[in-house]
Design a protein around this motif. Structure first.
Motif, PDB file in Angstrom:
ATOM      1  N   HIS A  34       5.085 -28.888  -8.929  1.00  0.00           N
ATOM      2  CA  HIS A  34       4.896 -30.136  -8.434  1.00  0.00           C
ATOM      3  C   HIS A  34       4.382 -30.422  -6.933  1.00  0.00           C
ATOM      4  CE1 HIS A  34       9.056 -30.316  -7.015  1.00  0.00           C
ATOM      5  NE2 HIS A  34       8.694 -31.366  -6.651  1.00  0.00           N
ATOM      6  N   LEU A  35       4.591 -29.441  -6.289  1.00  0.00           N
ATOM      7  CA  LEU A  35       4.199 -29.470  -4.870  1.00  0.00           C
ATOM      8  C   LEU A  35       2.901 -28.777  -4.252  1.00  0.00           C
ATOM      9  CD1 LEU A  35       7.690 -29.536  -3.269  1.00  0.00           C
ATOM     10  CD2 LEU A  35       6.232 -31.689  -3.607  1.00  0.00           C
ATOM     11  N   VAL A  36       2.263 -28.075  -5.186  1.00  0.00           N
ATOM     12  CA  VAL A  36       1.120 -27.265  -4.870  1.00  0.00           C
ATOM     13  C   VAL A  36      -0.018 -28.254  -4.275  1.00  0.00           C
ATOM     14  CG1 VAL A  36      -0.683 -25.840  -5.885  1.00  0.00           C
ATOM     15  CG2 VAL A  36       1.510 -25.559  -6.782  1.00  0.00           C
ATOM     16  N   GLU A  37      -0.074 -29.465  -4.761  1.00  0.00           N
ATOM     17  CA  GLU A  37      -1.332 -30.297  -4.507  1.00  0.00           C
ATOM     18  C   GLU A  37      -0.823 -30.761  -3.032  1.00  0.00           C
ATOM     19  OE1 GLU A  37      -4.511 -30.517  -5.340  1.00  0.00           O
ATOM     20  OE2 GLU A  37      -3.857 -29.072  -6.877  1.00  0.00           O
ATOM     21  N   LEU A  38       0.304 -30.970  -2.918  1.00  0.00           N
ATOM     22  CA  LEU A  38       0.806 -31.628  -1.378  1.00  0.00           C
ATOM     23  C   LEU A  38       0.561 -30.656  -0.337  1.00  0.00           C
ATOM     24  CD1 LEU A  38       2.394 -33.681   0.416  1.00  0.00           C
ATOM     25  CD2 LEU A  38       4.419 -32.521  -0.174  1.00  0.00           C
ATOM     26  N   PHE A  39       1.089 -29.479  -0.551  1.00  0.00           N
ATOM     27  CA  PHE A  39       1.058 -28.286   0.276  1.00  0.00           C
ATOM     28  C   PHE A  39      -0.417 -27.769   0.618  1.00  0.00           C
ATOM     29  CE2 PHE A  39       5.760 -27.729  -0.200  1.00  0.00           C
ATOM     30  CZ  PHE A  39       6.106 -28.506   0.874  1.00  0.00           C
ATOM     31  N   LYS A  40      -1.463 -28.074  -0.175  1.00  0.00           N
ATOM     32  CA  LYS A  40      -2.771 -27.537  -0.021  1.00  0.00           C
ATOM     33  C   LYS A  40      -3.513 -28.214   1.420  1.00  0.00           C
ATOM     34  CE  LYS A  40      -4.587 -26.317  -4.522  1.00  0.00           C
ATOM     35  NZ  LYS A  40      -5.405 -26.800  -5.826  1.00  0.00           N
ATOM     36  N   ASP A  86       9.404 -39.357  -1.052  1.00  0.00           N
ATOM     37  CA  ASP A  86       8.757 -39.490  -2.265  1.00  0.00           C
ATOM     38  C   ASP A  86       7.849 -38.498  -2.734  1.00  0.00           C
ATOM     39  OD1 ASP A  86      10.363 -41.888  -2.664  1.00  0.00           O
ATOM     40  OD2 ASP A  86       8.737 -43.382  -1.965  1.00  0.00           O
ATOM     41  N   ALA A  87       7.092 -37.986  -1.758  1.00  0.00           N
ATOM     42  CA  ALA A  87       6.074 -37.077  -2.335  1.00  0.00           C
ATOM     43  C   ALA A  87       6.774 -35.756  -2.686  1.00  0.00           C
ATOM     44  CB  ALA A  87       5.196 -36.673  -1.076  1.00  0.00           C
ATOM     45  N   ILE A  88       7.993 -35.353  -2.184  1.00  0.00           N
ATOM     46  CA  ILE A  88       8.669 -34.095  -2.612  1.00  0.00           C
ATOM     47  C   ILE A  88       9.562 -34.458  -3.817  1.00  0.00           C
ATOM     48  CG2 ILE A  88      10.347 -32.508  -1.695  1.00  0.00           C
ATOM     49  CD1 ILE A  88       9.083 -32.830   0.925  1.00  0.00           C
ATOM     50  N   TRP A  89      10.067 -35.432  -3.906  1.00  0.00           N
ATOM     51  CA  TRP A  89      10.891 -35.811  -5.076  1.00  0.00           C
ATOM     52  C   TRP A  89      10.354 -35.677  -6.673  1.00  0.00           C
ATOM     53  CZ3 TRP A  89      15.736 -35.440  -6.013  1.00  0.00           C
ATOM     54  CH2 TRP A  89      16.499 -35.865  -7.269  1.00  0.00           C
ATOM     55  N   ASP A  90      11.072 -34.856  -7.325  1.00  0.00           N
ATOM     56  CA  ASP A  90      10.694 -34.848  -8.682  1.00  0.00           C
ATOM     57  C   ASP A  90      11.758 -34.675  -9.478  1.00  0.00           C
ATOM     58  OD1 ASP A  90       8.597 -33.620 -10.664  1.00  0.00           O
ATOM     59  OD2 ASP A  90      10.001 -32.571 -10.960  1.00  0.00           O
ATOM     60  N   GLU A  91      11.860 -35.246 -10.830  1.00  0.00           N
ATOM     61  CA  GLU A  91      13.159 -35.572 -11.510  1.00  0.00           C
ATOM     62  C   GLU A  91      13.788 -33.862 -11.874  1.00  0.00           C
ATOM     63  OE1 GLU A  91      14.637 -38.439 -12.541  1.00  0.00           O
ATOM     64  OE2 GLU A  91      13.362 -39.035 -11.060  1.00  0.00           O
ATOM     65  N   SER A  92      12.902 -32.826 -11.632  1.00  0.00           N
ATOM     66  CA  SER A  92      13.356 -31.478 -12.015  1.00  0.00           C
ATOM     67  C   SER A  92      14.671 -30.988 -10.698  1.00  0.00           C
ATOM     68  CB  SER A  92      12.317 -30.474 -12.025  1.00  0.00           C
ATOM     69  OG  SER A  92      11.720 -30.436 -10.737  1.00  0.00           O
ATOM     70  N   LEU A 101      16.832 -33.363 -10.020  1.00  0.00           N
ATOM     71  CA  LEU A 101      18.381 -33.565 -10.468  1.00  0.00           C
ATOM     72  C   LEU A 101      19.350 -32.548 -10.575  1.00  0.00           C
ATOM     73  CD1 LEU A 101      17.181 -36.349 -12.927  1.00  0.00           C
ATOM     74  CD2 LEU A 101      18.433 -36.741 -10.699  1.00  0.00           C
ATOM     75  N   HIS A 102      19.095 -31.417 -10.979  1.00  0.00           N
ATOM     76  CA  HIS A 102      19.870 -30.054 -11.018  1.00  0.00           C
ATOM     77  C   HIS A 102      20.745 -30.035  -9.810  1.00  0.00           C
ATOM     78  CE1 HIS A 102      21.644 -26.441 -12.337  1.00  0.00           C
ATOM     79  NE2 HIS A 102      21.364 -25.894 -11.088  1.00  0.00           N
ATOM     80  N   TYR A 103      19.710 -30.115  -8.687  1.00  0.00           N
ATOM     81  CA  TYR A 103      20.435 -30.093  -7.147  1.00  0.00           C
ATOM     82  C   TYR A 103      21.044 -31.219  -6.628  1.00  0.00           C
ATOM     83  CZ  TYR A 103      17.961 -25.610  -7.901  1.00  0.00           C
ATOM     84  OH  TYR A 103      17.245 -24.471  -8.400  1.00  0.00           O
ATOM     85  N   TYR A 104      20.434 -32.263  -7.041  1.00  0.00           N
ATOM     86  CA  TYR A 104      20.506 -33.496  -6.333  1.00  0.00           C
ATOM     87  C   TYR A 104      21.000 -34.694  -7.554  1.00  0.00           C
ATOM     88  CZ  TYR A 104      18.135 -30.941  -2.796  1.00  0.00           C
ATOM     89  OH  TYR A 104      17.776 -30.149  -1.898  1.00  0.00           O
ATOM     90  N   PRO A 105      22.265 -34.452  -8.086  1.00  0.00           N
ATOM     91  CA  PRO A 105      22.554 -35.257  -9.107  1.00  0.00           C
ATOM     92  C   PRO A 105      22.270 -36.836  -9.152  1.00  0.00           C
ATOM     93  CG  PRO A 105      24.488 -33.808  -8.819  1.00  0.00           C
ATOM     94  CD  PRO A 105      23.216 -33.390  -7.826  1.00  0.00           C
ATOM     95  N   GLY A 106      22.627 -37.132  -7.749  1.00  0.00           N
ATOM     96  CA  GLY A 106      22.575 -38.560  -7.512  1.00  0.00           C
ATOM     97  C   GLY A 106      21.066 -39.059  -7.602  1.00  0.00           C
ATOM     98  N   GLY A 107      20.219 -38.287  -7.563  1.00  0.00           N
ATOM     99  CA  GLY A 107      18.720 -38.468  -7.551  1.00  0.00           C
ATOM    100  C   GLY A 107      18.174 -38.774  -5.900  1.00  0.00           C
ATOM    101  N   ARG A 108      16.921 -39.271  -6.006  1.00  0.00           N
ATOM    102  CA  ARG A 108      16.077 -39.221  -4.574  1.00  0.00           C
ATOM    103  C   ARG A 108      17.018 -40.286  -3.867  1.00  0.00           C
ATOM    104  NH1 ARG A 108      14.787 -41.001  -0.758  1.00  0.00           N
ATOM    105  NH2 ARG A 108      12.870 -41.949  -0.090  1.00  0.00           N
ATOM    106  N   HIS A 109      17.350 -41.258  -4.216  1.00  0.00           N
ATOM    107  CA  HIS A 109      18.261 -42.488  -3.450  1.00  0.00           C
ATOM    108  C   HIS A 109      19.688 -42.200  -3.603  1.00  0.00           C
ATOM    109  CE1 HIS A 109      14.482 -44.232  -2.683  1.00  0.00           C
ATOM    110  NE2 HIS A 109      14.083 -44.400  -3.746  1.00  0.00           N
ATOM    111  N   GLY A 110      20.179 -41.318  -3.936  1.00  0.00           N
ATOM    112  CA  GLY A 110      21.500 -40.923  -4.274  1.00  0.00           C
ATOM    113  C   GLY A 110      22.350 -40.511  -3.150  1.00  0.00           C
ATOM    114  N   ASP A 162      22.372 -37.929  -1.108  1.00  0.00           N
ATOM    115  CA  ASP A 162      22.552 -36.413  -0.668  1.00  0.00           C
ATOM    116  C   ASP A 162      21.207 -35.402  -0.723  1.00  0.00           C
ATOM    117  OD1 ASP A 162      24.421 -34.518  -0.032  1.00  0.00           O
ATOM    118  OD2 ASP A 162      24.668 -33.601  -2.018  1.00  0.00           O
ATOM    119  N   PHE A 163      20.200 -36.207  -0.847  1.00  0.00           N
ATOM    120  CA  PHE A 163      18.817 -35.462  -0.722  1.00  0.00           C
ATOM    121  C   PHE A 163      18.099 -35.578   0.725  1.00  0.00           C
ATOM    122  CE2 PHE A 163      13.898 -35.889  -1.414  1.00  0.00           C
ATOM    123  CZ  PHE A 163      13.853 -34.792  -1.981  1.00  0.00           C
TER     124      PHE A 163
END
Length: 147
Positions: free
Chosen positions: A42-48, A101-107, A109-118, A120-121
């Motif tokens: 999901h970050l390929v386009e960002l890092f281009k 927001d550009a880096i966050w993806d729902e995938s 959640l495994h590492y950051y169960p609180g989500g983008r605004h939880g 701990d991200f």
């Protein structure tokens, strides 16, 4: 070696090694390399177009506290051909919503169960200043400033 060459090398590695400083002593740990397209498609386009070296971590980790006290750091990556790149520079925690927001993806959640605004991200930017490369089994070395 210019920054584009460095980024191309790092883009192909699965793991990067980050060292920060605590009480004058290096603290080293492995991090998943989000620049790698197989790890973070999901970050390929960002890092281009983004020439920054960004890393994700949990906010509560020691490295966040260490980098706030001392921003000096080292980042290392290597491959199975005995090629490696060591970077020295500084790290800063990014807090702007646009980057997070550009880096966050729902995938994630495994590492950051609180989500983008939880709470701990965190996203870290590594700002390289100098490099040292090691190439091949004879460990040919080059070094210089990142341009």
């Amino acid at each position: 070696m210019n920054k584009t060459e460095i980024l191309n090398f790092f883009d192909n590695q699965h793991i990067v090694i980050l060292s920060t400083i605590r009480d004058g002593v290096p603290q080293t740990r492995a991090l998943i390399n989000i620049r790698n397209k197989n790890i973070s498609p999901h970050l390929v386009e960002l890092f281009k177009t983004d020439n920054r070296m960004l890393l994700m971590t949990n906010t509560h980790t020691d490295k966040i506290a260490e980098m706030h006290k001392n921003p000096n750091a080292s980042l290392y990556a290597f491959n199975t051909d005995f090629d490696g790149v060591t970077l020295t520079g500084t790290v800063v925690e990014l807090t702007d919503d646009e980057t997070l927001d550009a880096i966050w993806d729902e995938s994630l959640l495994h590492y950051y169960p609180g989500g983008r605004h939880g709470g701990d991200f965190s996203v870290i930017e590594f700002i390289p200043e100098n490099f040292k490369t090691y190439r091949g089994s004879n460990f040919k070395k080059t070094s210089g400033n990142v341009k």
